[in-house]
Scaffold this active site. Structure first.
Site, short mmCIF file in Angstrom:
data_model
loop_
_atom_site.label_atom_id
_atom_site.label_comp_id
_atom_site.label_asym_id
_atom_site.label_seq_id
_atom_site.Cartn_x
_atom_site.Cartn_y
_atom_site.Cartn_z
N ASN A 1 43.78 62.44 36.48
CA ASN A 1 45.04 62.51 35.74
C ASN A 1 44.71 62.53 34.25
O ASN A 1 44.26 61.53 33.69
CB ASN A 1 45.90 61.31 36.08
CG ASN A 1 47.23 61.27 35.34
OD1 ASN A 1 47.43 61.98 34.37
ND2 ASN A 1 48.13 60.42 35.80
N CYS B 1 52.97 61.50 29.96
CA CYS B 1 52.46 62.60 30.77
C CYS B 1 53.39 63.82 30.78
O CYS B 1 53.00 64.89 31.24
CB CYS B 1 52.20 62.13 32.20
SG CYS B 1 50.95 60.84 32.32
N HIS C 1 52.60 67.97 37.06
CA HIS C 1 51.69 67.04 36.41
C HIS C 1 50.70 66.49 37.42
O HIS C 1 51.09 66.05 38.51
CB HIS C 1 52.47 65.90 35.75
CG HIS C 1 51.63 64.74 35.36
ND1 HIS C 1 50.49 64.88 34.61
CD2 HIS C 1 51.74 63.41 35.65
CE1 HIS C 1 49.94 63.69 34.43
NE2 HIS C 1 50.67 62.79 35.06
#
Length: 337
Positions: free
Chosen positions: A288, A116, A258
């Site tokens: 996500n 990520c 993030h």
């Protein structure tokens, strides 16, 4: 200090049209819309249709970013970096085919795999290439089809992740220009490698001499520990990059973290001493999206006119590896398509 910098000149995002709501997931998992929202802040996520791969999303986002950059797009880009955890193939990388499909010719093209944190890592690599004169323009794409690596029966991961792609075009410029990337910070801790992993498919699993179980093809994640590590690492990295560029917390106009979990973003804001109103989030509607989450959040906020030229942005991410990274930049005048 050198005046050379990477300058943001184009931006694009793409989410596949199909959405999966919390209510749809509740039909097959022992959960509810209320439970998912309370723990993640997510209302829905986008997922690809059968036959659609990461490279397809990357091309869509890259095309929009190049159009956004105008004459500084197709004519100036001589490097493509694709950040992804879900490449089209183990071999070759996804970036060369994306570059070819975008009509960019025989440019340098490579993948970055940092979970990520991938977009921030790719941004740092692009910044270094531009500052060193190795490139005049770089297309940086974060793209994921995470739905393909999720166990549909695992409530801890199936409710969190979604698919999508976001992209930016960077050109060589000066630090005093709006859009300049002024500083980056990167880090990793490989002792945490097992906190988020896909056990099957790599050389480690093949070297074991055993056949993988079906479950080994999916993401395994220690959510509680990832939460704690994410807040701590992103806060520390953010502090480092702010020190590098000489900003204090009060000078940050927007924090773009993030999009892992809304509770993580709010905990990060508390750690940094930033009002939640300055934290950019679109996790409610996209989930996500791993390496795609920061550029998608940028594109979403820009489309809603949240940013103004010369605004100061802090980007920060945490991912599998363990990896983390942050970047500080000013916002340019952009045309979105």
């Amino acid at each position: 200090m050198s005046t050379h910098a990477a300058v943001l000149t184009g931006l694009g995002g793409y989410l596949p049209p199909r959405t999966v709501t919390n209510d749809e997931l509740s039909d097959r998992l022992d959960t509810s819309d209320e439970w998912i929202r309370k723990r993640t802040g997510i209302r829905q996520r986008h997922v690809v249709d059968p036959g659609v791969a990461t490279g397809d999303l990357a091309v869509e986002a890259g095309h929009r970013a190049l159009k956004s950059a105008g004459s500084r797009g197709w004519d100036a880009v001589d490097m493509v970096i694709v950040a992804t955890t879900t490449p089209d193939h183990p071999l070759p990388g996804t970036a060369p085919s994306v570059a070819a499909r975008l009509g960019l010719g025989r440019v340098a093209a490579l993948d970055v795999q940092a979970g990520c944190s991938g977009f921030v890592y790719a941004l740092a690599a692009a910044t270094a290439a531009l500052a060193a004169g190795h490139a005049e323009g770089v297309l940086v794409i974060g793209a994921e089809v995470f739905s393909n690596v999720l166990n549909p029966a695992d409530r801890t991961t199936a409710v969190i992740f979604g698919d999508g792609a976001g992209a930016v075009v960077l050109r060589a410029g000066n630090r005093d220009e709006p859009g300049a990337v002024l500083g980056v910070d990167l880090g990793s801790d490989g002792t945490g490698v097992d906190l988020a992993t896909i056990p099957a498919g790599g050389a480690r699993q093949r070297a074991s001499g055993r056949e993988p179980s079906p479950d080994d093809r999916y993401v395994h994640m220690n959510g509680k520990e990832i939460f704690l590590q994410a807040v701590r690492r992103m806060a520390a990295s953010s502090t480092v990059v702010l020190g590098k560029v000489g900003w204090n917390v009060d000078q940050i106009d927007h924090v773009v973290g993030h999009q892992a979990n809304l509770r993580i973003l709010h905990s990060l804001a508390r750690q940094l001493g930033v009002d939640k109103e300055r934290v950019v989030s679109h996790i409610e509607s996209a989930g996500n999206t791993s390496a795609a989450s920061i550029p998608l959040a940028l594109a979403d906020a820009a489309a809603r006119d949240r940013f103004r030229p010369h605004d100061r942005l802090l980007l920060t991410a945490f991912g599998a590896g363990l990896t983390w990274g942050s970047a500080a930049l000013t916002w340019p005048q952009l045309t979105l398509v």
